[in-house]
Design a protein around this motif. Structure first.
Motif, PDB file in Angstrom:
ATOM      1  N   ALA A 118      -5.502   7.431  -0.709  1.00 51.11           N
ATOM      2  CA  ALA A 118      -5.593   8.893  -0.628  1.00 51.11           C
ATOM      3  C   ALA A 118      -6.861   9.380  -1.325  1.00 51.11           C
ATOM      4  O   ALA A 118      -7.298  10.512  -1.125  1.00 51.11           O
ATOM      5  CB  ALA A 118      -4.363   9.539  -1.254  1.00 51.11           C
ATOM      6  N   ASP A 119      -7.468   8.494  -2.123  1.00 50.80           N
ATOM      7  CA  ASP A 119      -8.683   8.817  -2.862  1.00 50.80           C
ATOM      8  C   ASP A 119      -9.905   8.615  -1.964  1.00 50.80           C
ATOM      9  O   ASP A 119     -10.287   7.490  -1.650  1.00 50.80           O
ATOM     10  CB  ASP A 119      -8.749   7.897  -4.098  1.00 50.80           C
ATOM     11  CG  ASP A 119      -9.988   8.133  -4.936  1.00 50.80           C
ATOM     12  OD1 ASP A 119     -10.822   8.969  -4.543  1.00 50.80           O
ATOM     13  OD2 ASP A 119     -10.115   7.473  -5.981  1.00 50.80           O
ATOM     14  N   LYS A 146      -5.443  -0.228  -4.610  1.00 54.66           N
ATOM     15  CA  LYS A 146      -6.029   1.055  -5.011  1.00 54.66           C
ATOM     16  C   LYS A 146      -5.545   2.153  -4.070  1.00 54.66           C
ATOM     17  O   LYS A 146      -4.934   1.875  -3.041  1.00 54.66           O
ATOM     18  CB  LYS A 146      -7.544   0.921  -5.013  1.00 54.66           C
ATOM     19  CG  LYS A 146      -7.978  -0.021  -6.122  1.00 54.66           C
ATOM     20  CD  LYS A 146      -9.438  -0.411  -5.998  1.00 54.66           C
ATOM     21  CE  LYS A 146      -9.788  -1.486  -7.022  1.00 54.66           C
ATOM     22  NZ  LYS A 146     -11.003  -2.206  -6.645  1.00 54.66           N
ATOM     23  N   ASP A 147      -5.855   3.383  -4.418  1.00 52.24           N
ATOM     24  CA  ASP A 147      -5.286   4.559  -3.762  1.00 52.24           C
ATOM     25  C   ASP A 147      -6.092   4.984  -2.523  1.00 52.24           C
ATOM     26  O   ASP A 147      -7.200   5.489  -2.641  1.00 52.24           O
ATOM     27  CB  ASP A 147      -5.268   5.682  -4.807  1.00 52.24           C
ATOM     28  CG  ASP A 147      -4.650   6.956  -4.289  1.00 52.24           C
ATOM     29  OD1 ASP A 147      -4.212   6.968  -3.131  1.00 52.24           O
ATOM     30  OD2 ASP A 147      -4.619   7.928  -5.052  1.00 52.24           O
ATOM     31  N   HIS A 152       0.813  -1.224   0.000  1.00 51.69           N
ATOM     32  CA  HIS A 152       0.000   0.000   0.000  1.00 51.69           C
ATOM     33  C   HIS A 152       0.844   1.270   0.000  1.00 51.69           C
ATOM     34  O   HIS A 152       0.286   2.351  -0.153  1.00 51.69           O
ATOM     35  CB  HIS A 152      -0.946  -0.001   1.205  1.00 51.69           C
ATOM     36  CG  HIS A 152      -2.038  -1.020   1.091  1.00 51.69           C
ATOM     37  ND1 HIS A 152      -3.095  -0.884   0.214  1.00 51.69           N
ATOM     38  CD2 HIS A 152      -2.248  -2.196   1.732  1.00 51.69           C
ATOM     39  CE1 HIS A 152      -3.899  -1.928   0.323  1.00 51.69           C
ATOM     40  NE2 HIS A 152      -3.405  -2.747   1.234  1.00 51.69           N
ATOM     41  N   ASP A 159       2.460   6.143   2.134  1.00 54.96           N
ATOM     42  CA  ASP A 159       1.413   7.164   2.035  1.00 54.96           C
ATOM     43  C   ASP A 159       0.059   6.588   1.614  1.00 54.96           C
ATOM     44  O   ASP A 159      -0.897   7.321   1.420  1.00 54.96           O
ATOM     45  CB  ASP A 159       1.846   8.269   1.062  1.00 54.96           C
ATOM     46  CG  ASP A 159       2.069   7.742  -0.360  1.00 54.96           C
ATOM     47  OD1 ASP A 159       1.820   6.553  -0.617  1.00 54.96           O
ATOM     48  OD2 ASP A 159       2.502   8.535  -1.209  1.00 54.96           O
ATOM     49  N   LYS A 162      -0.848   5.249  -1.159  1.00 55.38           N
ATOM     50  CA  LYS A 162      -1.216   5.382  -2.566  1.00 55.38           C
ATOM     51  C   LYS A 162      -0.938   4.122  -3.379  1.00 55.38           C
ATOM     52  O   LYS A 162      -1.399   3.990  -4.502  1.00 55.38           O
ATOM     53  CB  LYS A 162      -0.486   6.575  -3.190  1.00 55.38           C
ATOM     54  CG  LYS A 162      -0.994   7.885  -2.615  1.00 55.38           C
ATOM     55  CD  LYS A 162      -0.407   9.074  -3.342  1.00 55.38           C
ATOM     56  CE  LYS A 162      -0.981  10.358  -2.776  1.00 55.38           C
ATOM     57  NZ  LYS A 162      -0.452  11.543  -3.424  1.00 55.38           N
ATOM     58  N   LYS A 175      -7.272  12.034   1.395  1.00 58.73           N
ATOM     59  CA  LYS A 175      -6.978  13.466   1.278  1.00 58.73           C
ATOM     60  C   LYS A 175      -8.272  14.238   1.078  1.00 58.73           C
ATOM     61  O   LYS A 175      -9.201  13.741   0.498  1.00 58.73           O
ATOM     62  CB  LYS A 175      -6.029  13.708   0.080  1.00 58.73           C
ATOM     63  CG  LYS A 175      -4.613  13.230   0.362  1.00 58.73           C
ATOM     64  CD  LYS A 175      -3.864  14.234   1.222  1.00 58.73           C
ATOM     65  CE  LYS A 175      -2.715  13.750   2.056  1.00 58.73           C
ATOM     66  NZ  LYS A 175      -2.459  12.415   2.412  1.00 58.73           N
TER      67      LYS A 175
END
Ligand code: HEC
Length: 109
Positions: free
Chosen positions: A55-56, A52-53, A35, A38, A40, A109
């Motif tokens: 941060a999304d 998958k991200d 992962h 961070d 991402k 984020k």
């Protein structure tokens, strides 16, 4: 005797505090390979596993805390039954997994 009891209680309290504080450490040790630190997922292993991200924020909405806890405990498989994320139930305690999921939420984020 009272002093001894007090010492024992503070040691237990301290250990509980130390355990609660180590989600970022557990993340780095067990999760960041795929992962990324961070969240991402831009690591070699992450790309291979298809992470998958985190941060999304939209992706974070696709699973509840309970689902995330279950995924970390039992692992995740793709449609063909191939392991994408290994199960961590043997390696991490319930409290550690809960703390990690809370940590994952902070990566949005
Ligand atoms: C071998 C690579 C790998 C490792 C190591 C890994 N994961 Fe995953 N993780 C994945 C993949 C792949 C997915 C699934 C992406 C998807 O939905 O297709 C995933 C999904 C998740 C999800 C979303 C849950 C859901 O139900 O969709 C969470 C939360 C998660 N991982 C947390 C963790 C935590 C916490 C750790 C460390 C204890 C960890 N992962 C370690 C590969 C990994």
């Amino acid at each position: 005797m009272k002093k001894l009891l007090l010492a024992a209680v503070s040691i237990i309290a301290l250990t509980a505090w130390a355990r609660a504080a180590d989600a970022p450490e557990n993340w780095d040790k067990n999760c960041a390979a795929c992962h990324a630190k961070d969240g991402k997922g831009a690591t070699k292993a992450g790309r291979m596993a298809g992470v998958k991200d985190f941060a999304d924020a939209a992706y974070q909405k696709t699973f509840t805390d309970d689902q995330a806890i279950a995924s970390v405990k039992d692992g995740k498989k793709d449609d063909k039954g191939k392991e994408k994320m290994k199960p961590f139930a043997e390696k991490l305690t319930d409290d550690e997994i809960k703390a990690l999921v809370a940590y994952v939420r902070t990566l949005a984020k």
